[in-house]
Design an enzyme around this catalytic site. Structure first.
Site, mmCIF file in Angstrom:
data_model
loop_
_atom_site.group_PDB
_atom_site.id
_atom_site.type_symbol
_atom_site.label_atom_id
_atom_site.label_comp_id
_atom_site.label_asym_id
_atom_site.label_seq_id
_atom_site.Cartn_x
_atom_site.Cartn_y
_atom_site.Cartn_z
ATOM 1 N N ALA A 85 0.875 -1.167 0.000
ATOM 2 C CA ALA A 85 0.000 0.000 0.000
ATOM 3 C C ALA A 85 0.911 1.216 0.000
ATOM 4 C CB ALA A 85 -0.872 -0.019 1.246
ATOM 5 N N GLY A 128 0.717 -4.977 0.780
ATOM 6 C CA GLY A 128 -0.472 -5.047 -0.072
ATOM 7 C C GLY A 128 -0.205 -5.667 -1.436
ATOM 8 N N GLU A 131 -0.494 -9.227 -0.765
ATOM 9 C CA GLU A 131 -1.934 -9.469 -0.546
ATOM 10 C C GLU A 131 -2.731 -9.457 -1.855
ATOM 11 O OE1 GLU A 131 -2.024 -6.432 2.592
ATOM 12 O OE2 GLU A 131 -3.075 -7.934 3.793
ATOM 13 N N GLU A 151 4.525 -5.123 7.131
ATOM 14 C CA GLU A 151 3.751 -4.116 7.870
ATOM 15 C C GLU A 151 4.178 -4.002 9.328
ATOM 16 O OE1 GLU A 151 2.477 -6.474 5.903
ATOM 17 O OE2 GLU A 151 0.930 -5.625 4.593
#
Ligand code: COA
Length: 277
Positions: A85, A128, A131, A151
């Site tokens: 992200a 992300g 993910e 993270e």
């Protein structure tokens, strides 16, 4: 928003019904290692709606844009699927600022597609990015791919379903290790633990990912959706209920034209010409 996600529909030869395409989505922020920002999420969600309603789309391949040519004297940027992200969008935000956005995100939109999805991973797939690859059905990686859930190093945990999908795909031990340490997993290890389906040299990656997508695109699009749904059922249902669900899907296929077409084609030693129902 335009530009953060490039889309291309590639015609699939020899598929039936004819006119089938593989939708290729390219995450296009290479100067930021294709980190997923708000616009990336919006664009992915928009494309999910598009491919779901477009019968021509038989499969989706998600990739990252190649690194830009470096300016004179500057260090080249590494290859990336997506390095997570966009961390710059996290600074100074509280839970109220992010709750709604994360409740309606691109990872779940991809996961929710009824059509098969393939992540084509070259270079970094972190946070992300891992993910997003996990939200796809299959993952093909280059030898220089690196996966990870870093993270924890930001005082966060995965928020795009990573803890859950890693547990289902790799098992509790490896999922916990990746989540707690934030350490990266290289392509070879990713293959050995089942995080990716295939690893090839970087120059073969596109051909390999498209060949996989086209292989699936040449099956009956109706049966492919049923097959995906049946395998997915294993994630949510207790075993015995899952077996019953599979059997009921299997039996229902006996009422489709494509089952009769597939079986007759086999018996006549011909290629099946699917009608998609
Ligand atoms: N969000 C926003 N920007 C990111 C990013 C992310 N997740 N990952 C990389 N970038 C940006 C960098 O800030 C840098 O931008 P700049 O050139 O404008 O300064 C650019 O992408 C290149 O990254 P850089 O860190 O210089 O490359 P590197 O080769 O030194 O390191 C990584 C590569 C992947 C190891 C490193 O970028 C990294 O750790 N990224 C963050 C990974 C992460 O924690 N992801 C989880 C997010 S929840």
């Amino acid at each position: 928003m335009s530009g953060v996600l490039l889309t291309d529909d590639i015609a699939v030869e020899g598929c039936s019904p004819s006119g089938g395409v593989v939708a290729v989505w390219t995450l296009n922020r290479p100067e930021k290692l294709n980190a997923l920002n708000r616009d990336s999420h919006l664009a992915i969600k928009e494309q999910c709606v598009r491919v779901e309603s477009d019968d021509a789309v038989r499969a989706v391949v998600i990739r990252g844009a190649a690194p830009p040519t470096p300016e004179e004297g500057k260090r080249p940027k590494p290859a990336a699927f997506a390095a997570g992200a966009d961390i710059s969008e996290f600074a100074g935000k509280n839970s109220d600022d992010v709750r709604e956005f994360f409740a309606n995100n691109a990872w779940e939109a991809v996961w929710g597609l009824s059509k098969p999805t393939i992540a084509m991973v070259d270079g970094f797939a972190l946070g992300g990015g891992t993910e997003l690859a996990l939200a796809c059905d299959l993952r093909v990686a280059s030898t220089r791919a690196k996966f990870g859930q870093p993270e924890i190093n930001l005082g966060l945990i995965p928020g795009g379903g990573g803890t859950q999908r890693l547990c289902r795909l790799l098992g509790y031990g490896k999922a916990m290790e990746m989540t707690l340490t934030g350490e990266m997993v290289g392509a070879e290890e990713a293959l050995s633990i089942g995080l990716v389906n295939k690893v090839v040299e970087p120059e073969e990656l596109e051909r390999e990912a498209l060949a996989l997508a086209e292989n699936i695109a040449r099956k009956s699009p109706y049966t492919v959706r049923v097959a995906k749904r049946a395998v997915r059922a294993a994630l949510d249902l207790p075993f015995t209920e899952g077996v019953l669900t599979e059997r009921s899907e299997f039996v229902a296929l006996f009422d489709t034209e494509d089952k009769e077409i597939g079986v007759s084609a086999f018996l006549r030693r011909e290629d099946a010409e699917w009608v998609g129902r």
